[in-house]
Design an enzyme around this catalytic site. Structure first.
Site, PDB file in Angstrom:
ATOM      1  N   PRO A 174      27.960 -61.715 -86.992  1.00  0.00           N
ATOM      2  CG  PRO A 174      29.411 -62.326 -88.703  1.00  0.00           C
ATOM      3  CD  PRO A 174      28.159 -62.740 -88.023  1.00  0.00           C
ATOM      4  CB  VAL A 175      28.229 -56.044 -85.590  1.00  0.00           C
ATOM      5  CG1 VAL A 175      27.572 -54.672 -85.648  1.00  0.00           C
ATOM      6  CG2 VAL A 175      27.831 -56.757 -84.308  1.00  0.00           C
TER       7      VAL A 175
ATOM      8  N   GLY B 224      25.754 -57.450 -93.079  1.00  0.00           N
ATOM      9  CA  GLY B 224      24.677 -57.870 -93.982  1.00  0.00           C
ATOM     10  C   GLY B 224      24.018 -59.169 -93.561  1.00  0.00           C
ATOM     11  CG  LEU B 225      25.663 -62.426 -92.089  1.00  0.00           C
ATOM     12  CD1 LEU B 225      26.784 -63.099 -91.313  1.00  0.00           C
ATOM     13  CD2 LEU B 225      24.956 -63.466 -92.943  1.00  0.00           C
ATOM     14  N   GLY B 226      22.077 -59.327 -90.806  1.00  0.00           N
ATOM     15  CA  GLY B 226      20.848 -59.012 -90.057  1.00  0.00           C
ATOM     16  C   GLY B 226      21.016 -58.986 -88.549  1.00  0.00           C
TER      17      GLY B 226
ATOM     18  CG  ASP C 203      17.754 -57.173 -92.766  1.00  0.00           C
ATOM     19  OD1 ASP C 203      17.702 -57.513 -93.962  1.00  0.00           O
ATOM     20  OD2 ASP C 203      18.793 -56.757 -92.210  1.00  0.00           O
TER      21      ASP C 203
END
Ligand code: PMV
Length: 307
Positions: free
Chosen positions: A95-96, A99-101, A146
Site C-alpha cells: 500500500p502507498v 509506512g510500509l516503504g 527504509d
C-alpha cells in the site's frame, strides 16, 4: 531482467531515528514490488505501473518523478547518455503512503532490475546508497532506514550514518499490521516534529533518549529469544509517539482495539498520523486480533512472522 523488493515495518524508534537514535526495522515479505525490464521494439523507455496508473515514456515525465528519478539517477551513475529502448513493468502489493516503504521498495526493485540490463549488477551497498539519494529527493531528511532494511531484506538495528547492523531473532514472533487507510505523508510529520523539537529541544531530546533505550532493550529481547518482552516496549514507544503528536485518532483506536483483543502490545509504525499500526500477538491469536482490527476500521491487515 526481473527483480523484487519487500515492504518493511519499523518495530521501534521511528522519528527518534531522524535524530540519530537507534531504530529497529524488519522486512515484510508478504507484500512486494516486482519490476521487469525488457528490450523493446518501441522507441524510448516505456514505463507501466498500473497501481499508480502510470503508462508513460520516460522523457514525458518530470525529472523528479519518483520512477523517472530512479532511472535518470542510474543512467547518471553508469554514465549512460545513449538511452536504450526498454519496457519497464512495475507491479506492487505494498500500500502507498502507509509506512510500509512502498517508495523505497519501488526504487530498490527498479535499480536491481535495470542495472544489470543496462550495465552490470550493483552490490547491496551500491543499491542502498543510490536509493538513499532518491529518498532524499522525495523526503527531505530521511534517516535512511527504509532503503536499508529493504535493500538488505533483513532485520536491521539502524543508526543514521553508521554502518549497517543486522540482527538475528532468537525466537520467531508474530506481528499483526493494521492499516488505518488514512494516507499520510512522512515528510509532513517529520517536519512537524522538527518544529516542535526546535521549540522545546530539551523535552524532545528526552523523549528521543527514552526511545533509544527502548530500541536497545528491544533488540536484546529479540536476540535473546524473549520477544514477549516487546509488548510493553511497544506500548511505551506508542505513548512517546503520542506525546510527539504523530499518532491520530484512527491509529489510537486500532492500537486500543488490538490490546483489548489480547495483543501483548501495540504501536503506530512509520511516520504516523495515518498509515499503519503494529501489534505483537501470540501466534494463535493473530487471526482474531486481525479481525477485531478490521471491525475497528482497519482497511487491511497483514499477519507477519518475524524470524
Ligand atoms: O513512514 P515511513 O515508514 O517511511 O517511516 C518513516 C520513519 C521516520 O523515522 C518517521 C522517518 C525516517 O526518515 O526515518
Amino acid at each position: 531482467m526481473k527483480a523484487s523488493a519487500p515492504g518493511k515495518i519499523i518495530l521501534f524508534g521511528e522519528h527518534a531515528v531522524v535524530y540519530s537514535r537507534p531504530a529497529l526495522a524488519v522486512p515484510v515479505t508478504q507484500v512486494h514490488v516486482d519490476v521487469e525490464v525488457v528490450d523493446s521494439p518501441r522507441k524510448g523507455i516505456w514505463i507501466h505501473a498500473p497501481v499508480i496508473d502510470l503508462h508513460a515514456e520516460l522523457t514525458t515525465l518530470p525529472s523528479d518523478h519518483p520512477v523517472a528519478s530512479v532511472i535518470l539517477k542510474l543512467f547518471q551513475f553508469f554514465d549512460i547518455s545513449q538511452t536504450p529502448d526498454l519496457k519497464i513493468d512495475i507491479s506492487s502489493t505494498i500500500p502507498v503512503a502507509a509506512g510500509l516503504g512502498s517508495g523505497a521498495a519501488v526504487s530498490v526493485a527498479l535499480v536491481r532490475a535495470l542495472a544489470p540490463h543496462v550495465a552490470y549488477p550493483l552490490t547491496n551497498r551500491q543499491v542502498n546508497e543510490l536509493v538513499y539519494e532518491i529518498e532524499k529527493l522525495h523526503h527531505g531528511t530521511p534517516s535512511g532506514i527504509d532503503n536499508t532494511v529493504i535493500t538488505y531484506n533483513m532485520p536491521v538495528y539502524f543508526i543514521k550514518g553508521q554502518p549497517i547492523e543486522t540482527f538475528k531473532t532468537g525466537k520467531p514472533f508474530t506481528v499483526v499490521v493494521g492499516d488505518t487507510g488514512v494516507p499520510a505523508l512522512t515528510i509532513e510529520s517529520v517536519g512537524d516534529v522538527r518544529r516542535l523539537w526546535l521549540r522545546d529541544t530539551n523535552h524532545f531530546e528526552n523523549i528521543f533518549n527514552e526511545i533509544a533505550q527502548i530500541s536497545l532493550i528491544a533488540r536484546r529481547s529479540i536476540e535473546s529469544g524473549k520477544p514477549e518482552l516487546l509488548g510493553e516496549l511497544m506500548d511505551h514507544n506508542h505513548a512517546l509517539l503520542q506525546e510527539m503528536t504523530v499518532s491520530s485518532p484512527e491509529l489510537d483506536k486500532l492500537v486500543t482495539a488490538a490490546k483489548d483483543a489480547g495483543a501483548l502490545g501495540a504501536k503506530l509504525s512509520g511516520g504516523g498520523r495515518g498509515g499503519n499500526m503494529i501489534a505483537l500477538v501470540e501466534q494463535a491469536r493473530a487471526e482474531s486480533v486481525a479481525s477485531v482490527l478490521i471491525s475497528a476500521g482497519a482497511k487491511r491487515t497483514i499477519i507477519t512472522e518475524i524470524g
